[in-house]
Design a protein around this motif. Structure first.
Motif, PDB file in Angstrom:
ATOM      1  N   VAL A 136       0.845  -1.190   0.000  1.00  0.00           N
ATOM      2  CA  VAL A 136       0.000   0.000   0.000  1.00  0.00           C
ATOM      3  C   VAL A 136       0.882   1.242   0.000  1.00  0.00           C
ATOM      4  CG1 VAL A 136      -1.831   1.257   1.198  1.00  0.00           C
ATOM      5  CG2 VAL A 136      -1.844  -1.248   1.187  1.00  0.00           C
ATOM      6  N   ARG A 137       1.886   1.249   0.875  1.00  0.00           N
ATOM      7  CA  ARG A 137       2.819   2.375   0.897  1.00  0.00           C
ATOM      8  C   ARG A 137       3.583   2.475  -0.418  1.00  0.00           C
ATOM      9  NH1 ARG A 137       7.771   4.280   1.250  1.00  0.00           N
ATOM     10  NH2 ARG A 137       8.194   6.057   2.636  1.00  0.00           N
ATOM     11  N   GLU A 138       4.027   1.353  -0.964  1.00  0.00           N
ATOM     12  CA  GLU A 138       4.794   1.374  -2.212  1.00  0.00           C
ATOM     13  C   GLU A 138       3.990   2.010  -3.333  1.00  0.00           C
ATOM     14  OE1 GLU A 138       8.010   0.584  -2.629  1.00  0.00           O
ATOM     15  OE2 GLU A 138       8.024   0.257  -0.456  1.00  0.00           O
ATOM     16  N   PHE A 139       2.695   1.711  -3.386  1.00  0.00           N
ATOM     17  CA  PHE A 139       1.857   2.312  -4.426  1.00  0.00           C
ATOM     18  C   PHE A 139       1.800   3.824  -4.272  1.00  0.00           C
ATOM     19  CE2 PHE A 139      -2.266   4.133  -5.543  1.00  0.00           C
ATOM     20  CZ  PHE A 139      -2.246   3.928  -6.914  1.00  0.00           C
ATOM     21  N   PHE A 140       1.521   4.302  -3.065  1.00  0.00           N
ATOM     22  CA  PHE A 140       1.372   5.741  -2.879  1.00  0.00           C
ATOM     23  C   PHE A 140       2.700   6.481  -3.023  1.00  0.00           C
ATOM     24  CE2 PHE A 140      -2.668   4.508  -0.764  1.00  0.00           C
ATOM     25  CZ  PHE A 140      -3.510   5.229  -1.595  1.00  0.00           C
ATOM     26  N   GLN A 141       3.799   5.826  -2.681  1.00  0.00           N
ATOM     27  CA  GLN A 141       5.118   6.427  -2.919  1.00  0.00           C
ATOM     28  C   GLN A 141       5.334   6.640  -4.413  1.00  0.00           C
ATOM     29  OE1 GLN A 141       7.667   7.522  -0.862  1.00  0.00           O
ATOM     30  NE2 GLN A 141       8.711   8.143  -2.725  1.00  0.00           N
TER      31      GLN A 141
END
Length: 199
Positions: A136-141
């Protein structure tokens, strides 16, 4: 405000991704990444931002979902940056606290041209079904970096990891919707004392 739409594609040895979006849409989506939970989250992103999205992705899912999720974020961010152009006439800033059952998550956005992510979200499990919660974090990054937006996401509380992830996508979607709206008081102005929102 002229129509704001764009396409982007990304092809590597790991993924083959094509994206098209219409910022001033109605939240229609056609999503196929091969990752069921991620498709569900992107559908939420489209529906609650009112950005029409078509996303077609093929990736090395026999390894894991990481490359597909990250590269989709890259392509979506690139398409959004193209669609916004000079970012003229937008509200630029927005924030929202979004509730879903026992969970509350805040997203704050500056469509600044300067990419930055502050991520204050903790999951209690490494998986939601077969989906890695760290993605989830990787996507938003990837999205923030390539769209040129400053994005802060904070989960205030929550017990269900599905709800935590979903409120992240919905909160960011709603904040994007408000930040990208036309400012009726300065519809032709770039909302910056610099006169530019290109970083």
């Amino acid at each position: 405000m002229p129509p704001r739409s764009a396409n982007a594609s990304r092809k590597t040895r790991e993924t083959d991704i094509s994206v098209s979006l219409q910022v001033d849409g109605s939240g229609k989506s056609d999503i196929s990444t091969g990752v069921g939970f991620f498709d569900h989250m992107l559908d939420q992103l489209s529906r609650h931002s009112l950005i029409d999205m078509t996303v077609k992705a093929k990736g090395d899912l026999h390894i894991d979902d990481h490359h597909t999720v990250e590269d989709t974020g890259i392509a979506l961010g690139q398409a959004l940056a193209k669609a916004l152009g000079e970012r003229r006439g937008i509200m630029r800033y927005a924030s929202i606290d979004l509730a879903m059952d026992e969970t509350l998550t805040r997203a704050a956005i500056d469509v600044s041209g300067r990419p930055f992510l502050v991520w204050n979200v903790v999951f209690s499990s490494p998986k939601i079904g077969t989906f890695d919660t760290e993605l989830v974090r990787e996507f938003f990054q990837a999205l923030a970096q390539n769209a040129g937006i400053t994005l802060h996401v904070t989960n205030h509380y929550g017990a269900n990891n599905h709800h935590i992830a979903e409120t992240c996508f919905k909160a960011v979607a709603r904040a994007l919707r408000f930040a990208l709206e036309s400012d009726p008081r300065q519809p032709d102005a770039v909302p910056s004392t610099k006169g530019s929102l290109k970083g």
